[in-house]
Design a protein around this motif. Sequence first.
Motif, mmCIF file in Angstrom:
data_model
loop_
_atom_site.group_PDB
_atom_site.id
_atom_site.type_symbol
_atom_site.label_atom_id
_atom_site.label_comp_id
_atom_site.label_asym_id
_atom_site.label_seq_id
_atom_site.Cartn_x
_atom_site.Cartn_y
_atom_site.Cartn_z
ATOM 1 N N GLU A 592 11.271 -10.420 -24.816
ATOM 2 C CA GLU A 592 9.917 -10.168 -23.671
ATOM 3 C C GLU A 592 9.333 -8.749 -24.076
ATOM 4 O OE1 GLU A 592 8.552 -14.466 -21.949
ATOM 5 O OE2 GLU A 592 10.121 -12.825 -20.806
ATOM 6 N N LYS A 593 8.969 -8.499 -23.607
ATOM 7 C CA LYS A 593 7.997 -6.677 -23.470
ATOM 8 C C LYS A 593 7.447 -7.073 -22.788
ATOM 9 C CE LYS A 593 10.426 -4.238 -27.314
ATOM 10 N NZ LYS A 593 10.650 -3.373 -28.320
ATOM 11 N N SER A 594 7.457 -5.684 -20.945
ATOM 12 C CA SER A 594 5.795 -6.244 -20.435
ATOM 13 C C SER A 594 6.395 -4.510 -20.133
ATOM 14 C CB SER A 594 6.126 -6.842 -19.363
ATOM 15 O OG SER A 594 7.296 -6.310 -18.494
ATOM 16 N N TYR A 595 4.790 -4.399 -19.722
ATOM 17 C CA TYR A 595 3.568 -2.894 -19.274
ATOM 18 C C TYR A 595 3.069 -3.446 -17.579
ATOM 19 C CZ TYR A 595 5.133 -1.594 -23.865
ATOM 20 O OH TYR A 595 5.926 -2.266 -25.384
ATOM 21 N N GLN A 596 3.805 -3.057 -16.737
ATOM 22 C CA GLN A 596 3.278 -2.754 -15.464
ATOM 23 C C GLN A 596 2.597 -1.972 -14.796
ATOM 24 O OE1 GLN A 596 4.690 -6.813 -13.672
ATOM 25 N NE2 GLN A 596 4.471 -5.477 -11.738
ATOM 26 N N LEU A 597 2.084 -1.650 -13.914
ATOM 27 C CA LEU A 597 0.941 -0.631 -13.035
ATOM 28 C C LEU A 597 0.974 -1.472 -11.519
ATOM 29 C CD1 LEU A 597 -0.239 1.733 -12.578
ATOM 30 C CD2 LEU A 597 -2.096 1.027 -12.565
ATOM 31 N N ASP A 598 1.959 -0.869 -10.900
ATOM 32 C CA ASP A 598 1.892 -1.079 -9.399
ATOM 33 C C ASP A 598 1.162 -0.133 -8.290
ATOM 34 O OD1 ASP A 598 3.275 -3.622 -8.565
ATOM 35 O OD2 ASP A 598 4.556 -2.470 -10.512
ATOM 36 N N ALA A 599 0.672 -0.550 -7.767
ATOM 37 C CA ALA A 599 0.015 0.561 -6.360
ATOM 38 C C ALA A 599 0.456 -0.436 -5.346
ATOM 39 C CB ALA A 599 -1.145 1.176 -6.331
ATOM 40 N N GLY A 600 0.630 0.934 -3.822
ATOM 41 C CA GLY A 600 0.242 0.867 -2.781
ATOM 42 C C GLY A 600 -0.574 1.163 -1.953
ATOM 43 N N ILE A 601 -1.268 0.800 -0.867
ATOM 44 C CA ILE A 601 -1.796 1.824 0.154
ATOM 45 C C ILE A 601 -2.094 1.372 1.613
ATOM 46 C CG2 ILE A 601 -4.219 0.540 -0.204
ATOM 47 C CD1 ILE A 601 -5.097 3.033 0.207
ATOM 48 N N SER A 602 -1.365 1.901 2.603
ATOM 49 C CA SER A 602 -0.596 1.404 4.000
ATOM 50 C C SER A 602 -0.962 1.979 4.930
ATOM 51 C CB SER A 602 0.382 0.731 3.661
ATOM 52 O OG SER A 602 1.321 1.233 3.786
ATOM 53 N N TRP A 603 -1.308 1.293 6.361
ATOM 54 C CA TRP A 603 -1.862 2.043 7.175
ATOM 55 C C TRP A 603 -1.440 1.517 7.484
ATOM 56 C CZ3 TRP A 603 -4.475 6.975 7.430
ATOM 57 C CH2 TRP A 603 -5.496 7.116 9.070
ATOM 58 N N LYS A 604 -0.635 2.663 9.289
ATOM 59 C CA LYS A 604 0.319 1.722 10.192
ATOM 60 C C LYS A 604 -0.303 2.493 11.280
ATOM 61 C CE LYS A 604 5.736 0.320 11.188
ATOM 62 N NZ LYS A 604 6.776 0.785 10.639
ATOM 63 N N GLU A 605 -0.249 2.128 12.283
ATOM 64 C CA GLU A 605 -1.076 2.671 13.542
ATOM 65 C C GLU A 605 0.365 2.484 14.658
ATOM 66 O OE1 GLU A 605 -2.871 5.007 14.737
ATOM 67 O OE2 GLU A 605 -3.905 4.559 13.473
ATOM 68 N N LYS A 606 0.263 2.683 16.023
ATOM 69 C CA LYS A 606 1.246 1.831 16.416
ATOM 70 C C LYS A 606 1.054 0.151 17.026
ATOM 71 C CE LYS A 606 3.324 2.584 21.577
ATOM 72 N NZ LYS A 606 2.781 2.659 22.954
ATOM 73 N N GLN A 607 -0.432 -0.017 16.977
ATOM 74 C CA GLN A 607 -1.047 -1.298 17.361
ATOM 75 C C GLN A 607 -0.979 -1.874 16.267
ATOM 76 O OE1 GLN A 607 -2.533 -0.115 21.036
ATOM 77 N NE2 GLN A 607 -2.047 -1.866 21.685
ATOM 78 N N PHE A 608 -1.469 -1.314 15.197
ATOM 79 C CA PHE A 608 -1.968 -2.327 13.973
ATOM 80 C C PHE A 608 -1.333 -1.467 12.680
ATOM 81 C CE2 PHE A 608 -5.193 -1.387 10.270
ATOM 82 C CZ PHE A 608 -5.450 -2.637 10.529
ATOM 83 N N HIS A 609 -1.241 -2.439 11.498
ATOM 84 C CA HIS A 609 -0.860 -1.673 9.983
ATOM 85 C C HIS A 609 -1.591 -2.663 9.114
ATOM 86 C CE1 HIS A 609 1.992 -5.277 9.712
ATOM 87 N NE2 HIS A 609 1.633 -5.648 10.479
ATOM 88 N N ILE A 610 -1.753 -2.026 7.293
ATOM 89 C CA ILE A 610 -2.517 -3.314 6.950
ATOM 90 C C ILE A 610 -1.809 -2.586 5.452
ATOM 91 C CG2 ILE A 610 -3.846 -1.561 6.699
ATOM 92 C CD1 ILE A 610 -5.996 -3.835 5.939
ATOM 93 N N ARG A 611 -1.398 -3.385 4.827
ATOM 94 C CA ARG A 611 -0.693 -2.487 2.930
ATOM 95 C C ARG A 611 -1.828 -3.650 2.397
ATOM 96 N NH1 ARG A 611 5.386 -3.230 1.286
ATOM 97 N NH2 ARG A 611 5.883 -4.521 3.464
ATOM 98 N N LEU A 612 -1.761 -3.252 1.456
ATOM 99 C CA LEU A 612 -2.549 -3.946 -0.349
ATOM 100 C C LEU A 612 -1.480 -3.432 -1.112
ATOM 101 C CD1 LEU A 612 -4.871 -5.061 -1.188
ATOM 102 C CD2 LEU A 612 -6.036 -2.755 -1.552
ATOM 103 N N SER A 613 -1.091 -4.261 -2.241
ATOM 104 C CA SER A 613 -0.169 -4.027 -3.693
ATOM 105 C C SER A 613 -0.749 -4.289 -4.267
ATOM 106 C CB SER A 613 0.768 -4.456 -2.694
ATOM 107 O OG SER A 613 1.662 -4.246 -1.669
#
Length: 804
Positions: A592-613
């Motif tokens: 088996e051979k695979s090729y993959q593209l991964d990305a991540g974007i996150s924002w982190k405050e003292k009271q708030f955080h969000i991450r999309l992957s």
Amino acid sequence: MFYAKSALIVVIQFACVMISCGQGSFLTGRIVDKNHLPLEGIVVHLGRYKPVFTKKDGSFSFQHLEKGHYHLTLSYSGVPDLGIPVDIIKDTTVLNNIIMDFSIRELDEIIVNDIHSGEKPDETLQTEVINSHFIRRHMDGSLMQSLERLPGIKSIHIGSSGSKPLIRGLGFNQVVVVENGIKHEGQQWGADHGLEIDQYRINKMEIIRGPSSFIYGSDALAGAIDIKPLPKPAPNSVGGSVDLTGRTNNRQYGGSFNFYGRKNKWFFDSRISYINYGDYRVPADTVYSYSYAVRLHKNFVRNTAGRELNTFVSSGYITGKFSSVFSVSNNATKSGFFANAHGLEPRNVNEKLHDASSRDINLPYQQVSHTKIINHTTFKAGVHRLEINAGFQRNFRREFSQYVNHGYMPPVYPPGLIYPPHLERQYDKQVWSLNAKDELHSGKHSIVYGFNSELQQNAIGGWGFLIPAFSQKSAGIFFVDKYFLSDKMMLQGALRYDYGNIRVKEYEDWFETEMEKDGETTREKLKRASAFNKSFNNFTWSAGMNYKPGKLTLTANIGSGFRMPIAKELAANGVNYHYFRYEKGNAFLSPEKSYQLDAGISWKEKQFHIRLSPFLNYFSNYIYLNPSADYDMYYGAGNQVFNYSQTRLFRAGGELQAGYQFLKYWHVEVAGEYVFNRQLSGTKKGYSLPFTPPPSGLFTLSWEAGWQNKWMVNNYISIDYRIAAPQNNIVPPEKKTPGYSVLGIAAGSRIKTGKDNIYISLQVKNVLNKEYLSHTSFYRLIELPEMGRNIILSVKIPFTAKHG
């Protein structure tokens, strides 16, 4: 001309270094223990700069630093790392008397973020860091079930205690599990084969979502679960802990006892864990085993009781720069299979015998013993950190069931055979492993290079046959370079080469079958597997970046993955009694051979955080089990024949994690996941893949540490609400799975008792006792609902007998 140009570049670089010698900021500090005595040999890391060791007076220093925000990490064998944020804003920064407590064996912290333990910095792939508090707070019947609240992580589970990992919809031999630097080798190919890991023993682990072949080798196409070595005891200490766990649904009781000690540079550590559970219950009184109605006595799934005994002992020698630890462990389990969903005659079940007790284990059942002997050695010299892991494993698995003849098998099991009449199958795997890697820091480069090697011997036994005996060897070399352009930007490149070889042994039936040849009827033992020898090799690569300008973090990674076919895919030729199908391997499969593209974007405050992957994934030759129009008439009483084939495959999806703290003590969090699969060729073109999890979301509302006194701290209460969409994208013979929602409640506290603490965690799973189906359950095909309401109580009582 080439050499002249190279020499000129070197001269310019040298000149730049010399010019900058008098520039930059200076950081100095001193590290002491809790008695304010200096600590020598502590490794001090500061961002991309070369690590330094503390001197006899506990002092350390860094020169020529750029101004900015840094993360200072203190490391020493035997205690958890200590992280300190540092702002370099002046020409000279002094950190006096940093206290490093050597009496701490486990990170003493409560998880503020209820959905995950933490995100590993300076990585280009999505990497979660899990510690023992997370496991204890969310402990379930098995390790993988305890981790299912993490987005992108699911389990293929059988019963209440056996499960194996799914990462972004892929599992089996496409996910690598590593323990103490050695790849865990069980019987990963079977959905009914659980992961032989004692979750009481886990202190820290990393979960990597995305192709990790460049570091872990073949099989890490979907990702890896890396269980890190246990921290060593503090010098001159003796202590341990007692863990107690109970579950109401299957009336489980069990626990674990840990005892350790250390005198200066020598230490020992030990643990024994035991679990005893009965048949589990579901919110249904009738299920359908392949269209046959099965009555459940008092909602019990008959013959799903089990026992588990885990033992572990380790001993080692450690200094500031050298550590060598030997460990021996054994995981022994005996667990029953649902009596009405195993074998060729599930209707001929003595229900009266099974229903007499919910705690007995009758036929059919399995016994598994997994033994490991591992040496983990590290050596630090200057900028180098050398790590060597050598290990031996033996996975000995036996499946027992009532002998039932089919085809030309004798109607009565003949005496004199070497295997007892109830031993259906036996798998005996022995594995020798040797891995080594060197980590070094040079300027702006952080480099890891090394090799992995493994040798397997696999023997079989029993009156049933599915896969032949085989031997396998594999080896790989790798190189990974992290280049820190600045404290905000990191680039990573990796390259790996793998070689593997598998030798399949011939197998013929132990009984004779009638055959027609030239108009005459003869009897002969059929050859079920021919001997053959196949070799595979492959280059894998990876490139990525991590950019963190402040509260924002951006990651991206593109890379390839590789997996050599396993013996079952190449040479299977028998009935899989758990699925009522006949499986046939294909000796001409390519890796088996695979090729993959991964990305991540996150924002982190003292009271708030969000991450999309998000991720995109393409397989040029995915291996899958393809149902055919043929039916077996010799061994399986007319079971459909499934052939291993290959197809092109496209996959996409991602995870979302977000959290918000409000009203000081309240947190709300959400975790979502989505996986899309589509076969692009072959007879199943346009279909999805088996065990593809449906889109789902986990919503958590928690109250943390809002009330506490001198006896009780880190108090918390949380409410979980999980929603799963219907899974209509299936591949036959899978069935469409309706959507569902389920409610859970948890609470806990840390009770102070002098210098030690008692940890209490309480969970209520499926509060409303709702009937629903999990698409990734082993028993989904027979429409067996998930476990009903389950109250889980976990108590951890540490103790320290001596500390000097």
